[in-house]
Design a protein around this motif. Structure first.
Motif, PDB file in Angstrom:
ATOM      1  N   MET A   1      36.328   8.977  58.145  1.00 22.57           N
ATOM      2  CA  MET A   1      35.167   9.808  58.421  1.00 22.57           C
ATOM      3  C   MET A   1      34.004   8.951  58.937  1.00 22.57           C
ATOM      4  O   MET A   1      33.288   9.366  59.830  1.00 22.57           O
ATOM      5  CB  MET A   1      34.786  10.559  57.142  1.00 22.57           C
ATOM      6  N   PHE A   2      33.865   7.749  58.331  1.00 24.52           N
ATOM      7  CA  PHE A   2      32.780   6.862  58.750  1.00 24.52           C
ATOM      8  C   PHE A   2      32.973   6.432  60.203  1.00 24.52           C
ATOM      9  O   PHE A   2      32.002   6.371  60.966  1.00 24.52           O
ATOM     10  CB  PHE A   2      32.734   5.645  57.819  1.00 24.52           C
ATOM     11  N   ARG A   3      34.224   6.162  60.575  1.00 23.51           N
ATOM     12  CA  ARG A   3      34.515   5.781  61.963  1.00 23.51           C
ATOM     13  C   ARG A   3      34.136   6.909  62.924  1.00 23.51           C
ATOM     14  O   ARG A   3      33.606   6.671  63.999  1.00 23.51           O
ATOM     15  CB  ARG A   3      35.984   5.432  62.082  1.00 23.51           C
ATOM     16  N   PHE A   4      34.422   8.134  62.532  1.00 20.80           N
ATOM     17  CA  PHE A   4      34.076   9.289  63.361  1.00 20.80           C
ATOM     18  C   PHE A   4      32.567   9.383  63.569  1.00 20.80           C
ATOM     19  O   PHE A   4      32.096   9.619  64.675  1.00 20.80           O
ATOM     20  CB  PHE A   4      34.613  10.572  62.707  1.00 20.80           C
ATOM     21  N   VAL A   5      31.796   9.191  62.514  1.00 25.45           N
ATOM     22  CA  VAL A   5      30.338   9.285  62.602  1.00 25.45           C
ATOM     23  C   VAL A   5      29.791   8.175  63.493  1.00 25.45           C
ATOM     24  O   VAL A   5      28.917   8.415  64.341  1.00 25.45           O
ATOM     25  CB  VAL A   5      29.699   9.243  61.195  1.00 25.45           C
ATOM     26  N   ILE A   6      30.302   6.962  63.324  1.00 25.52           N
ATOM     27  CA  ILE A   6      29.852   5.842  64.151  1.00 25.52           C
ATOM     28  C   ILE A   6      30.170   6.118  65.630  1.00 25.52           C
ATOM     29  O   ILE A   6      29.323   5.911  66.511  1.00 25.52           O
ATOM     30  CB  ILE A   6      30.514   4.525  63.696  1.00 25.52           C
ATOM     31  N   GLN A   7      31.374   6.602  65.883  1.00 31.49           N
ATOM     32  CA  GLN A   7      31.749   6.905  67.267  1.00 31.49           C
ATOM     33  C   GLN A   7      30.874   8.027  67.838  1.00 31.49           C
ATOM     34  O   GLN A   7      30.470   7.981  69.003  1.00 31.49           O
ATOM     35  CB  GLN A   7      33.220   7.293  67.337  1.00 31.49           C
ATOM     36  N   TRP A   8      30.560   9.015  67.043  1.00 33.49           N
ATOM     37  CA  TRP A   8      29.722  10.128  67.478  1.00 33.49           C
ATOM     38  C   TRP A   8      28.315   9.642  67.807  1.00 33.49           C
ATOM     39  O   TRP A   8      27.749   9.977  68.845  1.00 33.49           O
ATOM     40  CB  TRP A   8      29.695  11.185  66.383  1.00 33.49           C
ATOM     41  N   VAL A   9      27.747   8.805  66.939  1.00 32.60           N
ATOM     42  CA  VAL A   9      26.400   8.284  67.171  1.00 32.60           C
ATOM     43  C   VAL A   9      26.375   7.403  68.427  1.00 32.60           C
ATOM     44  O   VAL A   9      25.473   7.516  69.268  1.00 32.60           O
ATOM     45  CB  VAL A   9      25.892   7.513  65.933  1.00 32.60           C
ATOM     46  N   LEU A  10      27.359   6.527  68.567  1.00 34.17           N
ATOM     47  CA  LEU A  10      27.410   5.665  69.749  1.00 34.17           C
ATOM     48  C   LEU A  10      27.590   6.475  71.035  1.00 34.17           C
ATOM     49  O   LEU A  10      26.978   6.172  72.060  1.00 34.17           O
ATOM     50  CB  LEU A  10      28.520   4.623  69.602  1.00 34.17           C
ATOM     51  N   SER A  11      28.430   7.499  70.980  1.00 33.39           N
ATOM     52  CA  SER A  11      28.610   8.361  72.151  1.00 33.39           C
ATOM     53  C   SER A  11      27.314   9.063  72.519  1.00 33.39           C
ATOM     54  O   SER A  11      26.968   9.184  73.695  1.00 33.39           O
ATOM     55  CB  SER A  11      29.689   9.417  71.879  1.00 33.39           C
ATOM     56  N   THR A  12      26.583   9.511  71.524  1.00 35.11           N
ATOM     57  CA  THR A  12      25.301  10.167  71.775  1.00 35.11           C
ATOM     58  C   THR A  12      24.301   9.194  72.391  1.00 35.11           C
ATOM     59  O   THR A  12      23.578   9.543  73.336  1.00 35.11           O
ATOM     60  CB  THR A  12      24.744  10.759  70.473  1.00 35.11           C
ATOM     61  N   ILE A  13      24.256   7.975  71.879  1.00 39.74           N
ATOM     62  CA  ILE A  13      23.331   6.970  72.424  1.00 39.74           C
ATOM     63  C   ILE A  13      23.649   6.680  73.884  1.00 39.74           C
ATOM     64  O   ILE A  13      22.754   6.658  74.739  1.00 39.74           O
ATOM     65  CB  ILE A  13      23.371   5.685  71.567  1.00 39.74           C
ATOM     66  N   VAL A  14      24.926   6.479  74.172  1.00 41.33           N
ATOM     67  CA  VAL A  14      25.326   6.217  75.563  1.00 41.33           C
ATOM     68  C   VAL A  14      24.991   7.409  76.444  1.00 41.33           C
ATOM     69  O   VAL A  14      24.482   7.252  77.566  1.00 41.33           O
ATOM     70  CB  VAL A  14      26.827   5.861  75.638  1.00 41.33           C
ATOM     71  N   LEU A  15      25.254   8.602  75.966  1.00 41.54           N
ATOM     72  CA  LEU A  15      24.947   9.804  76.734  1.00 41.54           C
ATOM     73  C   LEU A  15      23.451   9.927  76.996  1.00 41.54           C
ATOM     74  O   LEU A  15      23.035  10.242  78.119  1.00 41.54           O
ATOM     75  CB  LEU A  15      25.457  11.044  76.006  1.00 41.54           C
ATOM     76  N   MET A  16      22.637   9.632  76.007  1.00 35.21           N
ATOM     77  CA  MET A  16      21.179   9.720  76.199  1.00 35.21           C
ATOM     78  C   MET A  16      20.686   8.650  77.179  1.00 35.21           C
ATOM     79  O   MET A  16      19.783   8.909  77.978  1.00 35.21           O
ATOM     80  CB  MET A  16      20.454   9.590  74.849  1.00 35.21           C
ATOM     81  N   ILE A  17      21.286   7.467  77.146  1.00 36.63           N
ATOM     82  CA  ILE A  17      20.928   6.427  78.118  1.00 36.63           C
ATOM     83  C   ILE A  17      21.305   6.879  79.524  1.00 36.63           C
ATOM     84  O   ILE A  17      20.530   6.713  80.473  1.00 36.63           O
ATOM     85  CB  ILE A  17      21.604   5.092  77.750  1.00 36.63           C
ATOM     86  N   LEU A  18      22.494   7.474  79.659  1.00 33.50           N
ATOM     87  CA  LEU A  18      22.910   7.972  80.977  1.00 33.50           C
ATOM     88  C   LEU A  18      21.993   9.076  81.475  1.00 33.50           C
ATOM     89  O   LEU A  18      21.678   9.139  82.662  1.00 33.50           O
ATOM     90  CB  LEU A  18      24.355   8.471  80.916  1.00 33.50           C
ATOM     91  N   ILE A  19      21.566   9.944  80.580  1.00 30.87           N
ATOM     92  CA  ILE A  19      20.657  11.029  80.966  1.00 30.87           C
ATOM     93  C   ILE A  19      19.348  10.452  81.493  1.00 30.87           C
ATOM     94  O   ILE A  19      18.775  10.957  82.460  1.00 30.87           O
ATOM     95  CB  ILE A  19      20.426  11.983  79.779  1.00 30.87           C
ATOM     96  N   ARG A  20      18.879   9.386  80.878  1.00 30.72           N
ATOM     97  CA  ARG A  20      17.611   8.773  81.302  1.00 30.72           C
ATOM     98  C   ARG A  20      17.739   7.966  82.595  1.00 30.72           C
ATOM     99  O   ARG A  20      16.780   7.846  83.343  1.00 30.72           O
ATOM    100  CB  ARG A  20      17.078   7.841  80.211  1.00 30.72           C
ATOM    101  N   THR A  21      18.912   7.390  82.860  1.00 28.01           N
ATOM    102  CA  THR A  21      19.034   6.459  83.976  1.00 28.01           C
ATOM    103  C   THR A  21      19.741   7.012  85.203  1.00 28.01           C
ATOM    104  O   THR A  21      19.465   6.565  86.317  1.00 28.01           O
ATOM    105  CB  THR A  21      19.785   5.185  83.530  1.00 28.01           C
ATOM    106  N   VAL A  22      20.644   7.959  85.026  1.00 24.96           N
ATOM    107  CA  VAL A  22      21.426   8.467  86.156  1.00 24.96           C
ATOM    108  C   VAL A  22      20.786   9.743  86.676  1.00 24.96           C
ATOM    109  O   VAL A  22      20.595  10.699  85.916  1.00 24.96           O
ATOM    110  CB  VAL A  22      22.890   8.741  85.737  1.00 24.96           C
ATOM    111  N   PRO A  23      20.436   9.772  87.961  1.00 29.29           N
ATOM    112  CA  PRO A  23      19.865  10.999  88.515  1.00 29.29           C
ATOM    113  C   PRO A  23      20.880  12.146  88.472  1.00 29.29           C
ATOM    114  O   PRO A  23      22.065  11.952  88.696  1.00 29.29           O
ATOM    115  CB  PRO A  23      19.540  10.636  89.964  1.00 29.29           C
ATOM    116  N   GLY A  24      20.394  13.326  88.169  1.00 23.74           N
ATOM    117  CA  GLY A  24      21.267  14.491  88.130  1.00 23.74           C
ATOM    118  C   GLY A  24      21.597  14.947  86.726  1.00 23.74           C
ATOM    119  O   GLY A  24      22.181  16.007  86.543  1.00 23.74           O
ATOM    120  N   PHE A  25      21.270  14.162  85.721  1.00 17.55           N
ATOM    121  CA  PHE A  25      21.452  14.555  84.332  1.00 17.55           C
ATOM    122  C   PHE A  25      20.100  14.929  83.744  1.00 17.55           C
ATOM    123  O   PHE A  25      19.092  14.321  84.071  1.00 17.55           O
ATOM    124  CB  PHE A  25      22.036  13.398  83.496  1.00 17.55           C
ATOM    125  N   PHE A  26      20.111  15.908  82.865  1.00 18.06           N
ATOM    126  CA  PHE A  26      18.872  16.298  82.194  1.00 18.06           C
ATOM    127  C   PHE A  26      19.220  16.803  80.802  1.00 18.06           C
ATOM    128  O   PHE A  26      20.251  17.447  80.602  1.00 18.06           O
ATOM    129  CB  PHE A  26      18.135  17.389  82.967  1.00 18.06           C
TER     130      PHE A  26
END
Length: 114
Positions: A1-26
């Motif tokens: 379960m802990f691995r799932f939470v860590i993966q979820w948080v990391l995926s969210t962080i990467v997604l938020m970075i992509l939203i901020r840096t890649v044009p076309g995401f909001f």
């Protein structure tokens, strides 16, 4: 379960970075990013195995194309630097590289690795 939470948080962080840096995401905020990460994780859990099975033949083809290109280049390079070995134009190099590629791919997928 802990691995799932860590993966979820990391995926969210990467997604938020992509939203901020890649044009076309909001995104409206972190909550939307968390929901998208959950949706992507569920889709990967449900369809991931099937997609990997469908992509396996493509991986073999790309692997063969990389070997083919390397063989063409090495044949031409050897032709220029090895006395007594000549490739007069690209056509014989393409045919020879094709034969070598088929041989390498067959051997690679049929022989056991130690």
């Amino acid at each position: 379960m802990f691995r799932f939470v860590i993966q979820w948080v990391l995926s969210t962080i990467v997604l938020m970075i992509l939203i901020r840096t890649v044009p076309g995401f909001f995104s409206d905020g972190l909550y939307a990013g968390l929901l998208v990460s959950v949706g992507l994780g569920c889709a990967n859990a449900v369809f991931g195995f099937t997609l990997r099975q469908v992509n396996f033949p493509l991986a073999i083809v790309l692997f063969a194309l990389c070997i083919y290109g390397a063989n063409v280049g090495l044949l031409v390079l050897c032709s220029r630097h090895v006395d007594g070995f000549y490739v007069y134009n690209i056509d014989p190099a393409l045919w020879a590289a094709g034969a070598l590629t088929v041989l390498v791919v067959i051997l690679r997928f049929t022989m056991k690795s130690d």
